[in-house]
Design a protein around this motif. Structure first.
Motif, PDB file in Angstrom:
ATOM      1  N   VAL A  62      56.256  -4.170   0.120  1.00  0.00           N
ATOM      2  CA  VAL A  62      57.183  -4.894  -0.758  1.00  0.00           C
ATOM      3  C   VAL A  62      57.599  -4.019  -1.940  1.00  0.00           C
ATOM      4  CG1 VAL A  62      57.398  -6.892  -2.310  1.00  0.00           C
ATOM      5  CG2 VAL A  62      56.272  -7.140  -0.079  1.00  0.00           C
ATOM      6  N   PHE A  63      56.709  -3.119  -2.373  1.00  0.00           N
ATOM      7  CA  PHE A  63      56.947  -2.322  -3.583  1.00  0.00           C
ATOM      8  C   PHE A  63      57.397  -0.891  -3.268  1.00  0.00           C
ATOM      9  CE2 PHE A  63      53.568  -5.433  -4.265  1.00  0.00           C
ATOM     10  CZ  PHE A  63      54.115  -6.176  -5.292  1.00  0.00           C
ATOM     11  N   ARG A  64      57.659  -0.603  -2.016  1.00  0.00           N
ATOM     12  CA  ARG A  64      57.998   0.767  -1.622  1.00  0.00           C
ATOM     13  C   ARG A  64      59.437   0.918  -1.158  1.00  0.00           C
ATOM     14  NH1 ARG A  64      52.509   2.098   1.909  1.00  0.00           N
ATOM     15  NH2 ARG A  64      51.080   2.322   0.125  1.00  0.00           N
ATOM     16  N   LEU A  65      60.285   0.000  -1.524  1.00  0.00           N
ATOM     17  CA  LEU A  65      61.675   0.061  -1.105  1.00  0.00           C
ATOM     18  C   LEU A  65      62.517   0.807  -2.138  1.00  0.00           C
ATOM     19  CD1 LEU A  65      62.139  -3.609   0.154  1.00  0.00           C
ATOM     20  CD2 LEU A  65      61.562  -1.585   1.509  1.00  0.00           C
ATOM     21  N   ARG A  66      63.698   1.222  -1.708  1.00  0.00           N
ATOM     22  CA  ARG A  66      64.626   1.874  -2.613  1.00  0.00           C
ATOM     23  C   ARG A  66      65.314   0.827  -3.488  1.00  0.00           C
ATOM     24  NH1 ARG A  66      65.900   3.745   2.325  1.00  0.00           N
ATOM     25  NH2 ARG A  66      67.922   2.677   2.260  1.00  0.00           N
ATOM     26  N   ARG A  67      65.863   1.276  -4.619  1.00  0.00           N
ATOM     27  CA  ARG A  67      66.541   0.361  -5.536  1.00  0.00           C
ATOM     28  C   ARG A  67      67.688  -0.369  -4.836  1.00  0.00           C
ATOM     29  NH1 ARG A  67      68.239   2.820 -11.196  1.00  0.00           N
ATOM     30  NH2 ARG A  67      65.970   3.112 -11.171  1.00  0.00           N
ATOM     31  N   GLN A  72      70.076  -5.253  -2.217  1.00  0.00           N
ATOM     32  CA  GLN A  72      70.424  -5.896  -0.957  1.00  0.00           C
ATOM     33  C   GLN A  72      69.704  -7.247  -0.831  1.00  0.00           C
ATOM     34  OE1 GLN A  72      68.927  -3.834   2.485  1.00  0.00           O
ATOM     35  NE2 GLN A  72      70.397  -4.763   3.870  1.00  0.00           N
ATOM     36  N   SER A  73      68.449  -7.291  -1.274  1.00  0.00           N
ATOM     37  CA  SER A  73      67.683  -8.538  -1.227  1.00  0.00           C
ATOM     38  C   SER A  73      68.349  -9.619  -2.068  1.00  0.00           C
ATOM     39  CB  SER A  73      66.254  -8.300  -1.733  1.00  0.00           C
ATOM     40  OG  SER A  73      65.557  -7.390  -0.907  1.00  0.00           O
ATOM     41  N   LEU A  74      68.868  -9.226  -3.214  1.00  0.00           N
ATOM     42  CA  LEU A  74      69.544 -10.185  -4.088  1.00  0.00           C
ATOM     43  C   LEU A  74      70.796 -10.728  -3.415  1.00  0.00           C
ATOM     44  CD1 LEU A  74      69.988 -11.618  -6.770  1.00  0.00           C
ATOM     45  CD2 LEU A  74      71.068  -9.522  -7.634  1.00  0.00           C
ATOM     46  N   ALA A  75      71.600  -9.836  -2.831  1.00  0.00           N
ATOM     47  CA  ALA A  75      72.844 -10.264  -2.192  1.00  0.00           C
ATOM     48  C   ALA A  75      72.569 -11.158  -0.981  1.00  0.00           C
ATOM     49  CB  ALA A  75      73.659  -9.036  -1.768  1.00  0.00           C
ATOM     50  N   MET A  76      71.603 -10.752  -0.159  1.00  0.00           N
ATOM     51  CA  MET A  76      71.303 -11.541   1.036  1.00  0.00           C
ATOM     52  C   MET A  76      70.593 -12.840   0.671  1.00  0.00           C
ATOM     53  SD  MET A  76      70.336  -8.639   3.878  1.00  0.00           S
ATOM     54  CE  MET A  76      70.487  -9.800   5.254  1.00  0.00           C
ATOM     55  N   GLY A  77      69.829 -12.849  -0.428  1.00  0.00           N
ATOM     56  CA  GLY A  77      69.177 -14.069  -0.869  1.00  0.00           C
ATOM     57  C   GLY A  77      70.169 -15.131  -1.319  1.00  0.00           C
TER      58      GLY A  77
END
Length: 301
Positions: A62-67, A72-77
């Motif tokens: 969860v903490f090893r993703l790129r900015r 992308q998580s925000l947009a897809m959420g």
């Protein structure tokens, strides 16, 4: 490791859970506003997905993703869970479960159509025929069999249901370009979407939640429909030697769903529901045949 028997078992478990959620939706919406159901369900889903990641030893991912992946998580959420479930719960709030549930199954056909402009896939004659059959079933269900009158039982509810299929299909097209672990991605999507749902709840229905069956049903939706079922289905796809055989299990779900709707909710299943659902599933089966044929041709070079 690939194991078709395990894949089928995981797939059947996911389908069984999905078969109960239409009933759970209606139980939750009996005392809660759609946005309240969404808040409780999304919160429950975030907790259960976090637990799954921890138990599987993947929490650090969860903490090893790129900015850019967090953006992308925000947009897809905002798409799922925010917009998709707002429309879906809105549909179930206005329509009987036996009507809202079959309409939601047409998302697979919408996905096939949207794949033409967005994924460069070809539209064939069978896709057109599948659409005609599928959406004739939608008309039968939405008019409760009064097809010639074209008088819909609840036009806004039907619009919400069909709108949710469009949003869900768009979400899955975006997901094809998502390189994140599926469970990690879903957890972050729901986590980033949760504050927006809470804000919408604060501005509309508020945070007064009656205890009892509706609250428990909303929690059930989050744990099992949004969480556990997705994890089980992901495992089924990973272990499958033949993904088409596993995918065909989804055709069991709407009929099982009607059983729960009848015996738990007490809805009398209308003949138009059976006819419309049969047409929808026939259309999806026609479209699925094309997918199976394409997979077979790829497998044989």
């Amino acid at each position: 490791m690939v194991n078709q028997k395990h894949a089928m078992a995981y797939g059947l478990a996911a389908v069984l859970l999905w078969s109960t959620v239409a009933t759970a939706f209606k139980l939750a919406l009996a005392s809660l506003a759609p946005v309240q159901v969404l808040l409780v369900a999304c919160s429950s889903s975030v907790l259960v997905l976090a637990l799954v990641l921890w138990l599987q030893g993947r929490w650090r991912a969860v903490f090893r993703l790129r900015r850019a992946q967090y953006a992308q998580s925000l947009a897809m959420g905002l798409i799922n869970p925010c917009l998709y479930y707002f429309l879906l719960f809105g549909a179930f709030d206005r329509l009987p479960a036996q009507e809202a549930q079959p309409l939601n199954y047409t998302w697979a056909l919408v996905l096939a159509y949207l794949s033409v402009p967005f994924l460069g896939q070809r539209l064939r004659a069978v896709d057109i025929w599948a659409g005609l059959v599928c959406y004739s079933g939608v008309v039968v269900i939405a008019t409760r069999g009064e097809v010639t009158s074209l008088t819909f039982s609840d036009p806004l509810g039907v619009g919400f249901a069909l709108g949710s299929t469009l949003v869900w299909a768009c979400y899955w097209i975006l997901a094809t370009r998502d390189s994140r672990d599926p469970v990690v991605g879903l957890f972050l999507n729901f986590l980033f979407g949760l504050p927006f749902i809470a804000l919408a709840c604060a501005l509309t229905a508020g945070f007064t939640f009656p205890s009892g069956r509706s609250l428990a049903a909303a929690g059930y939706v989050g744990v099992f429909e949004m969480g556990v079922a997705f994890v089980l289905w992901s495992q089924a796809m990973k272990k499958a030697e033949n993904t088409a055989r596993v995918s065909n299990l989804i055709f069991i779900s709407p009929f099982l769903s009607l059983v729960f709707i009848h015996f738990v909710l007490g809805e009398v299943i209308l003949p138009s529901t059976y006819l419309g659902l049969g047409l929808i599933l026939t259309g999806l089966w026609l479209q699925q045949r094309r997918v199976v044929a394409r997979e077979a041709s790829l497998a044989h070079g």
